[in-house]
Design a protein around this motif. Structure first.
Motif, mmCIF file in Angstrom:
data_model
loop_
_atom_site.group_PDB
_atom_site.id
_atom_site.type_symbol
_atom_site.label_atom_id
_atom_site.label_comp_id
_atom_site.label_asym_id
_atom_site.label_seq_id
_atom_site.Cartn_x
_atom_site.Cartn_y
_atom_site.Cartn_z
ATOM 1 N N LEU A 87 -3.274 -7.075 17.840
ATOM 2 C CA LEU A 87 -2.516 -6.122 17.025
ATOM 3 C C LEU A 87 -1.251 -5.674 17.745
ATOM 4 O O LEU A 87 -0.185 -5.540 17.132
ATOM 5 C CB LEU A 87 -3.379 -4.912 16.672
ATOM 6 C CG LEU A 87 -4.492 -5.169 15.654
ATOM 7 C CD1 LEU A 87 -5.427 -3.965 15.573
ATOM 8 C CD2 LEU A 87 -3.909 -5.481 14.296
ATOM 9 N N LYS A 88 -1.339 -5.446 19.048
ATOM 10 C CA LYS A 88 -0.167 -5.035 19.831
ATOM 11 C C LYS A 88 0.896 -6.129 19.827
ATOM 12 O O LYS A 88 2.090 -5.854 19.684
ATOM 13 C CB LYS A 88 -0.596 -4.693 21.261
ATOM 14 C CG LYS A 88 0.518 -4.244 22.157
ATOM 15 C CD LYS A 88 1.096 -2.929 21.723
ATOM 16 C CE LYS A 88 2.137 -2.478 22.732
ATOM 17 N NZ LYS A 88 2.975 -1.425 22.231
ATOM 18 N N GLN A 89 0.471 -7.389 19.929
ATOM 19 C CA GLN A 89 1.415 -8.503 19.883
ATOM 20 C C GLN A 89 2.085 -8.595 18.520
ATOM 21 O O GLN A 89 3.299 -8.799 18.431
ATOM 22 C CB GLN A 89 0.698 -9.818 20.218
ATOM 23 C CG GLN A 89 0.294 -9.927 21.660
ATOM 24 C CD GLN A 89 -0.548 -11.163 21.942
ATOM 25 O OE1 GLN A 89 -1.143 -11.748 21.039
ATOM 26 N NE2 GLN A 89 -0.602 -11.549 23.206
ATOM 27 N N GLU A 122 9.901 -3.129 3.552
ATOM 28 C CA GLU A 122 8.631 -3.871 3.585
ATOM 29 C C GLU A 122 8.167 -4.077 5.026
ATOM 30 O O GLU A 122 6.980 -3.963 5.341
ATOM 31 C CB GLU A 122 8.793 -5.213 2.868
ATOM 32 C CG GLU A 122 7.503 -5.942 2.654
ATOM 33 C CD GLU A 122 6.496 -5.169 1.804
ATOM 34 O OE1 GLU A 122 5.292 -5.277 2.095
ATOM 35 O OE2 GLU A 122 6.905 -4.450 0.881
ATOM 36 N N GLN A 123 9.111 -4.384 5.917
ATOM 37 C CA GLN A 123 8.771 -4.585 7.328
ATOM 38 C C GLN A 123 8.283 -3.275 7.950
ATOM 39 O O GLN A 123 7.363 -3.274 8.754
ATOM 40 C CB GLN A 123 9.978 -5.143 8.095
ATOM 41 C CG GLN A 123 9.660 -5.622 9.480
ATOM 42 C CD GLN A 123 8.832 -6.904 9.491
ATOM 43 O OE1 GLN A 123 8.546 -7.501 8.456
ATOM 44 N NE2 GLN A 123 8.437 -7.323 10.664
ATOM 45 N N MET A 124 8.894 -2.164 7.575
ATOM 46 C CA MET A 124 8.456 -0.865 8.093
ATOM 47 C C MET A 124 7.046 -0.534 7.610
ATOM 48 O O MET A 124 6.257 0.059 8.341
ATOM 49 C CB MET A 124 9.442 0.228 7.705
ATOM 50 C CG MET A 124 10.727 0.173 8.514
ATOM 51 S SD MET A 124 11.810 1.578 8.257
ATOM 52 C CE MET A 124 12.679 1.084 6.789
ATOM 53 N N ASP A 175 1.346 -0.131 9.049
ATOM 54 C CA ASP A 175 -0.017 -0.621 8.902
ATOM 55 C C ASP A 175 -0.570 -1.098 10.245
ATOM 56 O O ASP A 175 -1.702 -0.761 10.619
ATOM 57 C CB ASP A 175 -0.058 -1.757 7.880
ATOM 58 C CG ASP A 175 -1.444 -2.344 7.720
ATOM 59 O OD1 ASP A 175 -2.354 -1.584 7.316
ATOM 60 O OD2 ASP A 175 -1.618 -3.545 7.990
ATOM 61 N N LEU A 176 0.221 -1.864 10.975
ATOM 62 C CA LEU A 176 -0.215 -2.356 12.281
ATOM 63 C C LEU A 176 -0.452 -1.207 13.259
ATOM 64 O O LEU A 176 -1.418 -1.224 14.031
ATOM 65 C CB LEU A 176 0.804 -3.339 12.850
ATOM 66 C CG LEU A 176 0.903 -4.690 12.145
ATOM 67 C CD1 LEU A 176 2.109 -5.471 12.641
ATOM 68 C CD2 LEU A 176 -0.376 -5.484 12.330
ATOM 69 N N GLN A 177 0.419 -0.197 13.244
ATOM 70 C CA GLN A 177 0.245 0.949 14.126
ATOM 71 C C GLN A 177 -1.041 1.697 13.799
ATOM 72 O O GLN A 177 -1.766 2.108 14.703
ATOM 73 C CB GLN A 177 1.440 1.899 14.009
ATOM 74 C CG GLN A 177 2.690 1.371 14.652
ATOM 75 C CD GLN A 177 3.894 2.249 14.395
ATOM 76 O OE1 GLN A 177 3.987 2.924 13.368
ATOM 77 N NE2 GLN A 177 4.844 2.234 15.312
ATOM 78 N N LEU A 226 -6.636 2.919 15.261
ATOM 79 C CA LEU A 226 -8.063 2.956 14.931
ATOM 80 C C LEU A 226 -8.877 2.084 15.889
ATOM 81 O O LEU A 226 -9.965 2.467 16.318
ATOM 82 C CB LEU A 226 -8.286 2.504 13.490
ATOM 83 C CG LEU A 226 -7.788 3.455 12.410
ATOM 84 C CD1 LEU A 226 -7.857 2.790 11.038
ATOM 85 C CD2 LEU A 226 -8.574 4.748 12.426
ATOM 86 N N GLU A 227 -8.351 0.917 16.215
ATOM 87 C CA GLU A 227 -9.051 0.023 17.135
ATOM 88 C C GLU A 227 -9.160 0.631 18.525
ATOM 89 O O GLU A 227 -10.215 0.567 19.164
ATOM 90 C CB GLU A 227 -8.333 -1.332 17.196
ATOM 91 C CG GLU A 227 -9.016 -2.342 18.079
ATOM 92 C CD GLU A 227 -10.408 -2.718 17.616
ATOM 93 O OE1 GLU A 227 -11.209 -3.161 18.464
ATOM 94 O OE2 GLU A 227 -10.719 -2.587 16.415
#
Length: 104
Positions: free
Chosen positions: A59-61, A81-83, A88-90, A95-96
């Motif tokens: 996820l960090k990558q 869209e990229q933001m 979402d990734l953040q 959560l992980e």
């Protein structure tokens, strides 16, 4: 979510690295005991053999790549869209990391 002291810690580590403060430390080159528990040896070996990474690392990558792509975008709709993807990734990374801290 990043801790407020992360930037200061990173700056201190970079400064120490530039001044060779990490040279000739006791235990250099030795495995860290808290990372080498016998109960985790099988899982560690299987992950290394299959070149598997923890979900948080992947996820960090992805987050790093998405942020770099955002810098090169000029279309407002594409940037938005990229933001969304970055947000979402953040969230997923947060959560992980929280689950890793809580459950190991």
């Amino acid at each position: 979510m990043a801790h407020v002291m992360n930037a200061a810690i990173e700056m201190a580590l970079e400064q120490a690295s530039r001044t060779d403060a990490f040279q000739n430390l006791p235990g250099a080159g030795q495995p860290l005991e808290f990372l080498s528990r016998p109960s985790d040896a099988v899982i560690d070996r299987i992950m290394k053999e299959n070149q598997a990474k923890p979900l948080a690392v992947g996820l960090k990558q992805q987050l790093t790549q998405a942020s770099a792509q955002l810098q090169n975008m000029s279309d407002a709709r594409e940037r938005k869209e990229q933001m969304r993807l970055i947000a979402d990734l953040q969230t997923r990374l947060g959560l992980e990391l929280e689950a890793m801290q809580k459950y190991g």
